[in-house]
Design an enzyme around this catalytic site. Structure first.
Site, PDB file in Angstrom:
ATOM      1  N   ASP A   1      39.293  29.512  37.611  1.00 20.62           N
ATOM      2  CA  ASP A   1      39.251  30.971  37.504  1.00 20.62           C
ATOM      3  C   ASP A   1      40.419  31.487  36.665  1.00 20.62           C
ATOM      4  OD1 ASP A   1      38.479  33.620  37.896  1.00 20.62           O
ATOM      5  OD2 ASP A   1      39.466  33.774  39.836  1.00 20.62           O
TER       6      ASP A   1
ATOM      7  N   ASN B   1      46.097  36.360  48.216  1.00 17.43           N
ATOM      8  CA  ASN B   1      44.870  36.289  49.001  1.00 17.43           C
ATOM      9  C   ASN B   1      44.368  34.866  49.213  1.00 17.43           C
ATOM     10  OD1 ASN B   1      41.611  36.199  48.258  1.00 17.43           O
ATOM     11  ND2 ASN B   1      42.133  37.469  50.022  1.00 17.43           N
TER      12      ASN B   1
ATOM     13  N   GLN C   1      38.339  28.758  45.901  1.00 20.53           N
ATOM     14  CA  GLN C   1      39.493  29.604  46.201  1.00 20.53           C
ATOM     15  C   GLN C   1      39.473  30.011  47.677  1.00 20.53           C
ATOM     16  OE1 GLN C   1      38.182  32.265  43.019  1.00 20.53           O
ATOM     17  NE2 GLN C   1      40.191  32.070  42.070  1.00 20.53           N
TER      18      GLN C   1
ATOM     19  N   ASP D   1      40.411  31.465  51.197  1.00 22.24           N
ATOM     20  CA  ASP D   1      41.284  32.571  51.594  1.00 22.24           C
ATOM     21  C   ASP D   1      42.393  32.079  52.520  1.00 22.24           C
ATOM     22  OD1 ASP D   1      39.498  34.150  50.227  1.00 22.24           O
ATOM     23  OD2 ASP D   1      39.334  35.653  51.812  1.00 22.24           O
TER      24      ASP D   1
ATOM     25  N   ASP E   1      47.420  40.778  43.366  1.00 22.61           N
ATOM     26  CA  ASP E   1      45.997  40.653  43.081  1.00 22.61           C
ATOM     27  C   ASP E   1      45.156  40.984  44.317  1.00 22.61           C
ATOM     28  OD1 ASP E   1      43.842  39.622  41.239  1.00 22.61           O
ATOM     29  OD2 ASP E   1      43.607  38.152  42.841  1.00 22.61           O
TER      30      ASP E   1
ATOM     31  N   GLU F   1      46.458  45.922  42.953  1.00 25.30           N
ATOM     32  CA  GLU F   1      45.077  46.098  42.529  1.00 25.30           C
ATOM     33  C   GLU F   1      44.271  46.521  43.753  1.00 25.30           C
ATOM     34  OE1 GLU F   1      41.555  43.540  40.284  1.00 25.30           O
ATOM     35  OE2 GLU F   1      42.887  42.532  41.700  1.00 25.30           O
TER      36      GLU F   1
ATOM     37  N   HIS G   1      42.039  43.344  32.509  1.00 25.01           N
ATOM     38  CA  HIS G   1      41.653  42.000  32.106  1.00 25.01           C
ATOM     39  C   HIS G   1      40.369  41.516  32.766  1.00 25.01           C
ATOM     40  CE1 HIS G   1      43.867  41.697  35.820  1.00 25.01           C
ATOM     41  NE2 HIS G   1      43.474  40.454  35.988  1.00 25.01           N
ATOM     42  N   ASP G   2      39.804  42.279  33.675  1.00 25.37           N
ATOM     43  CA  ASP G   2      38.556  41.905  34.334  1.00 25.37           C
ATOM     44  C   ASP G   2      37.383  42.643  33.703  1.00 25.37           C
ATOM     45  OD1 ASP G   2      39.586  40.089  36.234  1.00 25.37           O
ATOM     46  OD2 ASP G   2      40.256  41.744  37.507  1.00 25.37           O
TER      47      ASP G   2
END
Length: 558
Positions: free
Chosen positions: A65, A107, A173, A175, A205, A248, A315-316
């Site tokens: 990612d 996260n 990923q 959590d 993030d 964010e 950036h997303d």
């Protein structure tokens, strides 16, 4: 809580610039951007007027990612350089007055992280409770996950232990269990480490996902996520008094307020204004300023220790998830009608210049508005030259192509063969031969010079970052007229025409008629208010004005 000094709040009137080391500049010619390359370009950022560099993840990673699946929170990916290179980057930046903040992913980790590898050995493994597990498969659906095109559940079965682990993002990923005090200690160690290396804060993030209650073990009343966020804030300010937490947080305004903390502002220092950004695009699509005006009226007023971060692009994917289905479709129809331009059914994988067909009038108006609003402007690399996306690149990575420095091979990003670049650059009207920093820096009519002038004008009016907005009444629905006011008496009027027709706008201020308005962007022209505090101002199609209020006895603007 300790007394807040004005000097601690440097981020209230800073200009942030987000860059990805991998795609910014390749110093050693191996095809991958690196820390030495970023250091080489600090002078460029200084010339542009940036005074805070936000670095996307540069840690060792599973490479699933784009660096957000981290295998070592204390490390530097060897493709980019070493800790020594990083320290030199921070030192060089500080020498030019530029602070550095880094992405911090609180996260989740990569499934290749040593913690998770240990956690998967058995149900009583040392790091088992660093993550969130369930002995039975909880109910979930693709709508619950962040990447619905790649995952169909929040939970993934670990075949060795026969239990399911939670992942809001990719199954690679897992959590973290933030409620675990041991995890909190680990987070503090990581934050303290990078603060010791000279960073001035963190962009945190996906903050809301830190506190999601999807099967988190234990009594929900035992762990207060907002109290913990305050603990993080207090920890970094004890270590570095003026450190910043930029979060964010893409939730409705009423929910964002809680992430800032209580009356003492003991949560995040800054949050991105996702609601304002999404309504900006709705206004652009309609040629109607009312959506953005409505959002600004609803935006909560913050205490002195908090700040909104204004942005046009990040950036997303360009998320439009807080618009209604009908409103989102309007933006899709205007700026991304091809399904390949859309992503996850909620956003666009495009940059602004391509969405607006290269119309610099509209581009300049949009950025003028962003800088004129109370808050801190945040730029994504390449915005200053009008870079576009490359839709041949999959997913969100379409907007993360290598920086276009020159018209040379690979846009001056790297001397390596094209096949070795992280991603191919766009071609055609937005390719490096037509859009690059070198050519624009030699052309004072270019978009780069427009952005540079805008940044320097913003920085010459530091009160913008401390002000509150008021929407001015006027009959033209295509025009946003707002005034920023700061408690010292400073005030500035911003006028922005979303329409394709020229117009005359009448503004009325509650000021004495002997006051003047000075144009900050188009020469030192002055306009006298009439005896009712009114002024008529002409705006071209997609025109914009910044008008600084001067009262009798105020010194002239130099």
């Amino acid at each position: 809580m300790r007394k807040i000094e004005t000097g601690d709040l440097w981020w209230k009137n800073a200009v942030f610039y987000c860059a990805d080391i991998e795609t910014f500049y390749d110093w050693n010619g191996d095809g991958c951007g690196d820390i030495r390359g970023m250091t080489e370009r600090i002078e460029y950022l200084f010339d542009l007027g940036v005074n805070c560099l936000w670095l996307m993840p540069f840690y060792p990673t599973g490479r699933i990612d784009d660096g957000y699946d981290i295998t070592d929170f204390f490390g530097v990916d060897p493709r980019f350089g070493t800790h020594g290179d990083f320290v030199e980057l921070v030192r060089t930046a500080k020498a030019t007055g530029i602070r550095v903040i880094v992405d911090f992913v609180m996260n989740h980790t990569s499934d290749r992280h040593p913690w998770f590898k240990s956690a998967c050995r058995s149900t009583d493994a040392t790091y088992r409770d660093y993550y969130v597990w369930s002995a039975t498969e909880p109910k979930s659906s693709p709508q619950d996950v962040v990447f619905p095109d790649q995952e169909d559940s929040l939970w993934e079965l670990d075949p060795k232990t026969g239990e399911w682990y939670l992942h809001h993002f990719l199954k690679h990923q897992p959590d973290l269990n933030i409620a675990n005090p041991k995890v909190q200690e680990e987070i503090s160690r990581v934050l303290g480490f990078w603060l010791e290396l000279g960073v001035s804060g963190f962009r945190v993030d996906a903050v809301p996902f830190l506190f999601a209650r999807d099967g988190v073990p234990g009594d929900p009343g035992v762990f207060d996520p907002y109290e913990y966020l305050g603990d993080v804030r207090n920890f970094i300010t004890r270590r570095v008094g003026d450190a910043v937490l930029l979060g964010e947080v893409n939730v409705p305004y009423k929910d964002q307020k809680s992430f800032f903390g209580g009356p003492d502002g003991d949560g995040l220092n800054m949050q991105f204004d996702f609601i304002g950004m999404q309504n900006l695009y709705l206004s652009l699509a309609r040629g109607d300023a009312r959506p953005i005006a409505k959002a600004l009226k609803q935006r909560p007023t913050l205490d002195i220790t908090s700040q909104w971060a204004n942005f046009v692009r990040n950036h997303d994917e360009l998320t439009l998830d807080k618009l209604s289905d009908e409103e989102r479709q309007e933006v899709f129809d205007a700026f991304g009608p091809d399904p390949d331009m859309q992503l996850y059914g909620r956003g666009l994988r495009r940059r602004l210049p391509a969405m607006l067909g290269g119309d610099q009038r509209r581009m300049r108006m949009a950025y003028s508005l962003m800088f004129s609003l109370p808050g801190t402007p945040v730029l994504f690399y390449g915005e200053e030259i009008g870079m576009a996306e490359n839709l041949e690149v999959a997913g969100r990575f379409a907007v993360r192509t290598p920086m276009q420095w020159t018209a040379d091979v690979n846009g001056g990003f790297s001397t390596a063969a094209k096949r070795r670049l992280p991603r191919p650059q766009p071609d055609g009207m937005y390719g490096p031969d037509r859009v690059n920093a070198a050519d624009q820096r030699h052309d004072h009519r270019s978009f780069w010079w427009f952005m540079r002038d805008l940044i320097y004008t913003y920085r010459s009016q530091p009160e913008i970052g401390w002000s509150t907005p008021e929407i001015l009444k006027q009959p033209n629905t295509a025009v946003l007229a707002h005034v920023c006011r700061e408690e010292s008496g400073w005030a500035m009027v911003g006028l922005h025409n979303f329409g394709a027709e020229a117009c005359i706008v009448t503004i009325e201020l509650d000021e004495a008629p002997e006051c003047r308005l000075v144009d900050l962007l188009d020469g030192p022209s002055e306009h006298q208010l009439d005896n009712k505090g009114r002024l008529e101002v002409g705006l071209e199609p997609y025109g914009y004005r910044w008008l600084r209020l001067l009262r009798p006895g105020d010194p002239p603007i130099i």
